[in-house]
Design an enzyme around this catalytic site. Structure first.
Site, PDB file in Angstrom:
ATOM      1  N   GLU A 167       0.803  -1.236   0.000  1.00  0.00           N
ATOM      2  CA  GLU A 167       0.000   0.000   0.000  1.00  0.00           C
ATOM      3  C   GLU A 167       0.834   1.283   0.000  1.00  0.00           C
ATOM      4  OE1 GLU A 167      -2.905  -0.423   3.149  1.00  0.00           O
ATOM      5  OE2 GLU A 167      -3.512  -2.390   2.429  1.00  0.00           O
ATOM      6  N   GLU A 274      -6.151 -10.820  -0.941  1.00  0.00           N
ATOM      7  CA  GLU A 274      -6.938 -10.577   0.282  1.00  0.00           C
ATOM      8  C   GLU A 274      -8.426 -10.573  -0.062  1.00  0.00           C
ATOM      9  OE1 GLU A 274      -5.513  -7.104   2.418  1.00  0.00           O
ATOM     10  OE2 GLU A 274      -3.422  -7.579   1.973  1.00  0.00           O
TER      11      GLU A 274
END
Ligand code: 9MR
Length: 380
Positions: A167, A274
């Protein structure tokens, strides 16, 4: 108090009941068997699932999945809570248990994550929150190097793929997120992180991992640039992780398809790392997963879905897996972010394929069925 005192016994009876219910499923095909030859199927797991406290969870993991990701125990804060680099600075025990479970059961084991702005140790988080951090570039570079060398080195040959950087990109207009690493070290922390991880375990696969790459074109463009930048500077990246925290209708399957193709065309392995789908509850306005976009962190039991809601969730999983199957030459792994709804960070939106009682939801069967679109199995 009276009923509480009996809770452990009640829980044991409950667990035994559901363990007894599991054999009914055993004769049926499993996820990992159905997708063997296409890609690994994984789940993010928690300490109680590998330390013997919830044996029915371990049984389900081993029956259905051939890959595991650590939901939290390998993040920088949990594993390296204290400054310094001798063993007393680290809390290795939960991560050791996770990795040992992977080794014992021959699972494709993922390390998540070596460099992220969230879940940092408290002392570094304070620096990050400060407008004028006092840590120097040399000190932070040393910390990141020590951390990566120590953790990757410890699990060398046992963790097969690492989310090296997680991220690093902004939502909205994209561009680099102003993390403590970016602000203090500069953009080349990205290159160094990959090089150190490779130095510590040359055989491990190394990934860049992020969310909304398929929901935000600007962020996706930034990610493609990030990958080019890494390669231009000799960083040994082997794959990209699209997290896959999806809503019922967004992003469209077509966008997911298009995004996988863009990364695959760069010659990268692509992973859905995820996966979960918000079955109920409003989508966040900006789709910012890391900024409270979970859609239901509330505790307690997940809501039970109506038959229509179950069907809608199943259809969404079917549509997504049809895309993954189509791209099976590039996709090497699809990992669900949790085992059952109860354990999910989005538990209030019933996002997973197993319910509170470890029983498959209609979405589980939709995922199994989606493999049929592949035709005969191919060797990988
Ligand atoms: O599922 C994780 C949850 O238990 C933690 O509290 C949370 C902390 O930010 O992180 C969750 O996992 C995140 C993952 O590590 C990176 N991508 C977003 C995931 C959901 O927030």
């Amino acid at each position: 108090m009276r009923s509480l005192r009996h809770l452990p016994r009640a829980a044991a009876i409950f667990a035994a009941f559901h363990a007894a219910a599991l054999p009914a499923l055993r004769a049926q095909p499993t996820l990992k068997d159905t997708y063997r030859g296409m890609f690994h199927l994984g789940a993010a797991i928690r300490p109680d699932q590998v330390n013997g406290r919830t044996p029915q969870a371990a049984e389900l993991i081993l029956r259905e999945f051939d890959s595991i990701s650590p939901e939290n125990v390998l993040k920088v804060g949990p594993i390296h809570p204290r400054p310094g680099n001798d063993d007393s600075s680290y809390d290795f025990a939960p991560a050791d248990q996770f990795v040992d479970f992977g080794v014992k059961h021959k699972l494709f084991t993922i390390g998540h994550t070596l460099c992220w702005h969230s879940q940092l140790p408290a002392w570094l988080d304070q620096q990050q929150k400060s407008a004028e951090p006092t840590i120097t570039k040399a000190e932070l570079t040393q910390f990141l190097r020590d951390h990566i060398m120590k953790v990757v080195g410890r699990y060398k040959g046992r963790v097969h793929g690492w989310d090296v950087v997680n991220e690093a990109l902004n939502d909205g207009a994209g561009g680099y997120r102003q993390t403590i690493f970016h602000r203090v070290i500069g953009q080349d922390y990205l290159v160094m992180a990959f090089k150190w991880a490779h130095e510590a375990d040359p055989a491990a696969e190394l990934y860049y991992n992020d969310y909304n790459l398929d929901a935000n074109d600007a962020k996706r463009t930034s990610c493609l640039e990030l990958i080019k930048y890494l390669r231009a500077n000799g960083a040994p990246i082997t794959g990209v992780g699209m997290q896959g925290h999806y809503n019922l209708n967004t992003p469209s399957a077509a966008k997911v398809d298009e995004t996988i193709k863009l990364f695959a065309d760069l010659g990268l392995k692509v992973m859905i790392t995820e996966l979960d789908v918000r079955a109920v509850g409003a989508a966040p306005v900006t789709g910012a997963v890391g900024a409270g976009g979970g859609g239901g962190r509330g505790r307690g039991a997940p809501p039970s879905l109506t038959a229509e809601q179950q069907q809608a969730l199943a259809q969404r999983y079917a549509d997504l897996f049809a895309v993954f199957v189509k791209h099976r030459a590039a996709i090497t792994r699809v990992t669900f972010w949790g085992l059952r709804d109860t354990d999910s960070w989005r538990r209030a939106s019933s996002p997973l394929i197993f319910d509170d009682h470890y029983q498959p939801k209609p979405a589980y069967h939709a995922v199994l069925n989606a493999a049929k679109s592949a035709g005969p199995a191919k060797a990988k």
